[in-house]
Motif scaffolding. Structure first.
Motif, mmCIF file in Angstrom:
data_model
loop_
_atom_site.group_PDB
_atom_site.id
_atom_site.type_symbol
_atom_site.label_atom_id
_atom_site.label_comp_id
_atom_site.label_asym_id
_atom_site.label_seq_id
_atom_site.Cartn_x
_atom_site.Cartn_y
_atom_site.Cartn_z
ATOM 1 N N GLY A 97 41.166 41.569 40.201
ATOM 2 C CA GLY A 97 40.589 42.431 41.101
ATOM 3 C C GLY A 97 39.420 43.471 40.687
ATOM 4 N N VAL A 98 38.792 44.198 41.547
ATOM 5 C CA VAL A 98 37.796 45.208 41.000
ATOM 6 C C VAL A 98 37.929 46.344 41.828
ATOM 7 C CG1 VAL A 98 35.471 45.592 40.327
ATOM 8 C CG2 VAL A 98 36.221 43.283 39.931
ATOM 9 N N VAL A 109 29.619 46.230 44.305
ATOM 10 C CA VAL A 109 30.732 45.373 44.140
ATOM 11 C C VAL A 109 31.179 45.013 45.760
ATOM 12 C CG1 VAL A 109 33.342 45.242 43.522
ATOM 13 C CG2 VAL A 109 31.740 46.389 41.946
ATOM 14 N N ALA A 111 34.322 43.386 47.624
ATOM 15 C CA ALA A 111 35.778 43.013 47.293
ATOM 16 C C ALA A 111 36.406 43.251 48.560
ATOM 17 C CB ALA A 111 36.546 43.833 46.180
ATOM 18 N N ALA A 115 41.691 41.773 46.322
ATOM 19 C CA ALA A 115 40.562 41.881 45.422
ATOM 20 C C ALA A 115 39.998 43.088 45.289
ATOM 21 C CB ALA A 115 39.541 40.793 45.677
ATOM 22 N N ASP A 118 43.083 47.000 41.886
ATOM 23 C CA ASP A 118 43.048 46.390 40.615
ATOM 24 C C ASP A 118 43.967 47.436 39.835
ATOM 25 O OD1 ASP A 118 42.793 45.011 37.949
ATOM 26 O OD2 ASP A 118 40.773 45.899 37.759
ATOM 27 N N GLY A 123 40.116 43.477 35.579
ATOM 28 C CA GLY A 123 38.781 43.233 36.507
ATOM 29 C C GLY A 123 37.885 43.991 36.391
ATOM 30 N N THR A 124 38.372 45.295 36.596
ATOM 31 C CA THR A 124 37.217 46.473 36.653
ATOM 32 C C THR A 124 36.618 46.575 35.534
ATOM 33 O OG1 THR A 124 38.755 47.320 38.581
ATOM 34 C CG2 THR A 124 37.135 49.057 37.502
ATOM 35 N N ALA A 127 34.164 43.814 35.142
ATOM 36 C CA ALA A 127 32.855 44.166 36.101
ATOM 37 C C ALA A 127 32.301 45.059 35.430
ATOM 38 C CB ALA A 127 33.360 44.445 37.152
ATOM 39 N N ILE A 146 28.519 42.160 41.819
ATOM 40 C CA ILE A 146 29.723 41.538 41.721
ATOM 41 C C ILE A 146 30.392 41.250 43.022
ATOM 42 C CG2 ILE A 146 32.184 41.946 40.655
ATOM 43 C CD1 ILE A 146 29.975 41.922 38.674
ATOM 44 N N ALA A 148 33.988 40.463 43.802
ATOM 45 C CA ALA A 148 35.420 40.391 43.302
ATOM 46 C C ALA A 148 36.302 39.152 44.220
ATOM 47 C CB ALA A 148 36.000 41.895 43.267
ATOM 48 N N ARG A 150 40.334 37.623 43.461
ATOM 49 C CA ARG A 150 41.621 37.765 42.561
ATOM 50 C C ARG A 150 42.244 36.314 42.311
ATOM 51 N NH1 ARG A 150 45.299 41.476 41.727
ATOM 52 N NH2 ARG A 150 44.862 43.041 43.267
#
Length: 192
Positions: A97-98, A109, A111, A115, A118, A123-124, A127, A146, A148, A150
């Motif tokens: 995730g982000v 982003v 998401a 997702a 995070d 993931g963050t 990114a 991005i 995002a 999962r």
């Protein structure tokens, strides 16, 4: 191939050079690699790729980069950015995730649902390596967006079914680049 897409094709190389070794939660910090000027690199907190069941979520680091490390110098991002910064490119990032509001990602982003959370932070972190914008350090493609997705549970354990669904979602969304940054312990027929 568009120039921006060529730039992002180097994202795999950048990730390989910039990613720390996968570690378990709460390891002792290790010294960083030497930088191009021969001095010791920055010692930043270790980045877990998954968390133990009883570990707290990874908090954002308060540590700020003071200079480029050897790997970013080797990539020569300042010169590379002269050829393109990934503007107009969407990178689907399949990971833990982000956090959409993370520093340096400036509202770039997308998401949804799980997702957008995070707990692990992996993931963050990625990114930021891909598309981060900061006064001192930027990502490989700071103009990219991005998406995002999962590919793990909330604790960072990879799941082949989640990765396969995320790859399908990235394809349906028309992502220009799909970065699958989770490691699966065995082959999966559906994902293959």
């Amino acid at each position: 191939m568009r120039p921006a897409a060529r730039l992002l094709s180097g994202a795999g190389l950048a990730a390989a050079l910039l990613l720390p070794t996968a570690v378990t939660a709460h390891p002792a910090p290790r010294p960083g690699p030497p930088v191009a000027d021969g001095t010791k690199g920055q010692e930043l907190p270790a980045m877990p790729s998954a968390l133990d069941a009883d570990a707290a979520c990874t908090a954002p680091s308060r540590e700020r980069a003071r200079k480029q490390d050897w790997s970013r110098q080797r990539l020569d991002l300042d010169r590379t950015h002269g050829h393109g910064i990934g503007a107009g490119v969407t990178v689907a990032l399949i990971d833990t995730g982000v956090a959409p509001d993370a520093d340096g990602l400036d509202g770039r982003v997308t998401a949804e649902g799980a997702a957008a959370e995070d707990c692990v932070g992996h993931g963050t972190f990625l990114a930021g390596l891909i598309a981060g914008r900061d006064a001192r350090l930027t990502g490989v493609a700071p103009g990219a967006r991005i998406l995002a997705l999962r590919g793990t549970d909330t604790r960072g354990r990879a799941d082949a079914a989640l990765v396969a669904a995320a790859v399908r979602a990235a394809t349906e969304a028309g992502a220009d680049v799909i970065a699958v940054t989770v490691a699966l312990p065995r082959r999966d027929k559906d994902l293959s």
